[in-house]
Design an enzyme around this catalytic site. Structure first.
Site, mmCIF file in Angstrom:
data_model
loop_
_atom_site.group_PDB
_atom_site.id
_atom_site.type_symbol
_atom_site.label_atom_id
_atom_site.label_comp_id
_atom_site.label_asym_id
_atom_site.label_seq_id
_atom_site.Cartn_x
_atom_site.Cartn_y
_atom_site.Cartn_z
ATOM 1 N N LYS A 48 4.715 44.906 25.512
ATOM 2 C CA LYS A 48 4.201 43.296 25.485
ATOM 3 C C LYS A 48 5.374 42.814 24.417
ATOM 4 C CE LYS A 48 2.742 41.070 22.263
ATOM 5 N NZ LYS A 48 3.312 39.736 22.457
ATOM 6 N N SER B 73 6.703 42.130 11.957
ATOM 7 C CA SER B 73 6.568 42.155 10.683
ATOM 8 C C SER B 73 5.652 43.106 10.153
ATOM 9 C CB SER B 73 5.938 40.658 10.459
ATOM 10 O OG SER B 73 4.368 40.724 11.113
ATOM 11 N N GLU C 239 9.004 49.705 13.155
ATOM 12 C CA GLU C 239 10.156 49.157 12.467
ATOM 13 C C GLU C 239 9.917 47.724 11.965
ATOM 14 O OE1 GLU C 239 12.838 50.530 12.007
ATOM 15 O OE2 GLU C 239 12.959 52.184 13.779
ATOM 16 N N LEU C 240 9.634 47.636 10.484
ATOM 17 C CA LEU C 240 9.034 46.442 10.073
ATOM 18 C C LEU C 240 10.071 45.557 9.386
ATOM 19 C CD1 LEU C 240 5.984 48.231 8.806
ATOM 20 C CD2 LEU C 240 6.414 47.243 10.973
ATOM 21 N N CYS D 53 16.164 41.667 10.770
ATOM 22 C CA CYS D 53 15.374 42.454 9.597
ATOM 23 C C CYS D 53 16.419 43.169 8.830
ATOM 24 C CB CYS D 53 14.405 43.555 10.287
ATOM 25 S SG CYS D 53 14.922 44.359 11.371
ATOM 26 N N GLU E 103 11.493 38.367 2.356
ATOM 27 C CA GLU E 103 12.402 38.082 3.505
ATOM 28 C C GLU E 103 12.420 36.776 4.117
ATOM 29 O OE1 GLU E 103 10.730 40.222 6.935
ATOM 30 O OE2 GLU E 103 12.835 40.759 7.601
HETATM 31 P P1 ADP Z 1 7.068 37.254 13.747
HETATM 32 O O1 ADP Z 1 6.271 36.455 12.712
HETATM 33 O O2 ADP Z 1 8.354 37.182 13.191
HETATM 34 O O3 ADP Z 1 6.806 36.669 15.001
HETATM 35 P P2 ADP Z 1 5.241 39.135 14.124
HETATM 36 O O4 ADP Z 1 5.069 40.666 13.594
HETATM 37 O O5 ADP Z 1 3.960 38.346 14.160
HETATM 38 O O6 ADP Z 1 6.667 38.538 13.768
HETATM 39 O O7 ADP Z 1 5.472 39.506 15.663
HETATM 40 C C1 ADP Z 1 6.101 40.317 16.392
HETATM 41 C C2 ADP Z 1 5.326 40.961 17.755
HETATM 42 O O8 ADP Z 1 3.936 41.374 17.405
HETATM 43 C C3 ADP Z 1 5.060 39.665 18.609
HETATM 44 O O9 ADP Z 1 5.299 40.365 20.037
HETATM 45 C C4 ADP Z 1 3.752 39.340 18.439
HETATM 46 O O10 ADP Z 1 3.187 38.771 19.619
HETATM 47 C C5 ADP Z 1 3.064 40.516 18.035
HETATM 48 N N1 ADP Z 1 1.661 40.638 17.383
HETATM 49 C C6 ADP Z 1 1.356 39.500 16.226
HETATM 50 N N2 ADP Z 1 0.338 39.548 15.712
HETATM 51 C C7 ADP Z 1 -0.075 40.751 16.427
HETATM 52 C C8 ADP Z 1 -1.287 41.547 15.968
HETATM 53 N N3 ADP Z 1 -2.253 41.277 15.268
HETATM 54 N N4 ADP Z 1 -1.329 42.854 16.551
HETATM 55 C C9 ADP Z 1 -0.428 43.071 17.578
HETATM 56 N N5 ADP Z 1 0.795 42.640 17.959
HETATM 57 C C10 ADP Z 1 0.771 41.366 17.317
#
Ligand code: ADP
Length: 461
Positions: free
Chosen positions: A155, A209, A230-231, A264, A364
């Site tokens: 996804k 994130s 990878e956070l 990151c 960050e």
């Molecule tokens: P950013 O804030 O930089 O967009 P995110 O970690 O929110 O970083 O987003 C990275 C990916 O994680 C995107 O593909 C987003 O759709 C997905 N994402 C966001 N929230 C969730 C969640 N609760 N569970 C699974 N995937 C998520």
């Protein structure tokens, strides 16, 4: 239901993508699971050949893929071209690693036994990727998964699905079966839950994130899935007193301003020895002031837009907080934002007199902001650098091998750049310590997370 994809440089709609329903995603998971039986039996040489085909087709279409990326992500076209090369480097590397998934035999403890260790693909892998590297964050997961014999479903981020859809289209053209590599679109939390709850998925691999990563780890616990995470990062740059200042400035520019600071691994705290901090700061500010801000499709652009309003607001809040607490602006602190048209540009900004009370030293920023602080001793620099929950990348500049050895042995980060501001390579293990993640991607380590170990004890011989 559709996802509307907008160009962050102009707010213009660049595409509409079908959002998959829950039933469609469940079906895709079922198909990925069913395809595993066959794909895992395809011999490694054939899997490698298909991966090489995929890489070649992406390279043949590099102009189109890079332009799609710039339109949906905003990064300068030259950076998009660079990312496509980086993305195919992972496919090329893992096409070769597919041939090196070795088992072993262990000398047995009786004459009547033989002990064999096999490596097997773990099954269907589900991936969630971010918007900042729409191609490479996918290929560095998909390529080792497919090389190992796993099937893969991904996804992409809602902001940037188009690049990945193009890559998956090219994979099918290359001969990779459609149920072996699938892409689904939808909201992160919704799709994430379907992935983690599915008993078909044996592994979750995520780049994004830290809070979302933690959530996915928790959700994966119920079915004991493997996870690779990878956070976030909060990279320090340490400039020692003896460093070649011009070189340190040049490399810090590379680390700090790529993708408008939305990576990151980008420099987020710059610690400079007190005797050279003025020279370094002036030179960095001069270089940052020469960068051109604009639409990534314009050839001269170095700094594209910030991905969205949320990102923009975080950056401006960090800068304001630092200024309110005494930071000095050397260059930048200039914005071109338009809520109505939905574009947000931040000019490269260099801040001096940064201290520990400021948010920017702890969170960050994900933007083109370079905060500079000074230190007296190298021990103090390490203490400040390690004072974070993150542990992804760290950089330092010194030509003194004792200082360099002390630094790389004592910095608690998974990736260290010693006189190097651009460390990433498909053939090296990328990943973080502490709350920056679990596992490594790339290098010989990068295929391990997609393999199970099976031990066979043969008796009565
Ligand atoms: P950013 O804030 O930089 O967009 P995110 O970690 O929110 O970083 O987003 C990275 C990916 O994680 C995107 O593909 C987003 O759709 C997905 N994402 C966001 N929230 C969730 C969640 N609760 N569970 C699974 N995937 C998520």
């Amino acid at each position: 239901m559709v996802l509307i994809v907008k160009n962050p440089a102009t707010g213009e709609v660049v595409g509409e993508v079908k959002k998959h329903s829950e039933a469609e995603i469940m079906e895709a998971l079922e198909n990925g699971h069913d395809a595993f039986g066959q794909w895992s039996k395809v011999n490694a040489h054939e899997r490698a050949r298909l991966l090489r085909n995929w890489s070649r087709l992406i390279q043949e279409n590099i102009g189109e893929v890079a332009e799609i990326m710039t339109r949906e992500n905003g990064k300068p076209l030259k950076e998009s071209v660079g990312e496509v090369h980086y993305a195919t480097a992972y496919i090329d590397w893992f096409a070769e690693e597919a041939l090196r998934v070795y088992g072993r035999t262990i000398p047995a403890h009786t004459e009547s036994k033989r002990i064999i260790v096999n490596r097997q693909p773990i099954g269907l892998v589900a991936a969630i990727t971010p918007w900042n590297f729409p191609a490479a964050m996918m290929t560095r997961k998909a390529a080792p998964a497919l090389a190992a014999g796993c099937t893969f479903i991904v996804k992409p981020a809602e902001e940037t699905p188009l690049t990945m859809m193009k890559l998956v289209e090219l994979a099918q053209e290359a001969g990779i079966p459609k149920d072996v590599l699938q892409v689904v679109n939808g909201e992160g939390p919704v799709v994430g839950k379907l992935f983690t709850e599915s008993k078909h998925v044996r592994k979750i691999t995520f780049t994004g994130s830290t809070p979302v990563g933690k959530q996915l780890i928790k959700e994966s616990a119920d079915t004991v899935k493997h996870v690779t995470m990878e956070l976030g990062g909060h990279a320090p740059v340490i400039v020692a007193e003896d460093a070649d200042i011009d070189f340190a400035v040049e490399q810090t520019m590379l680390s700090k301003f790529r993708n408008a600071g939305q990576t990151c691994v980008c420099a987020n705290r710059i610690l400079v020895h007190e005797n050279v901090v003025d020279e370094f700061s002036e030179k960095l500010a001069a270089a940052a002031g020469r960068l051109t801000v604009g639409n990534g499709l314009d050839e001269q652009t170095d700094i594209g837009p910030i991905i969205n309003k949320k990102g923009y607001e975080k950056i401006t809040a960090h800068v304001q907080d630092a200024i309110d607490k005494g930071a000095e602006v050397l260059v930048g602190h200039q914005y071109d934002a338009n809520d109505e048209k939905e574009y947000y540009f931040v000019y490269p900004t260099v801040l001096k007199n940064i201290d520990e009370r400021m948010t920017i030293m702890h969170e960050e920023t994900f933007g083109p902001i370079a905060p500079i602080t000074s230190f007296k001793t190298i021990e103090e620099a390490v203490e400040i650098a390690n004072d974070t929950a993150y542990g992804l990348a760290a950089y330092f500049f010194t030509n003194d091998y004792r200082v360099g050895t002390y630094l790389h042995e004592n910095l608690n980060f998974g990736i260290i750049g010693w006189n190097d501001g651009a460390t990433s390579a498909a053939h090296a293990p990328f990943g973080g310590m502490k709350e920056s993640g679990l596992g490594r991607e790339g290098g010989t380590e990068g295929i391990e997370p997609y393999l199970e170990t099976k031990y066979v004890s043969i008796g009565n011989l």
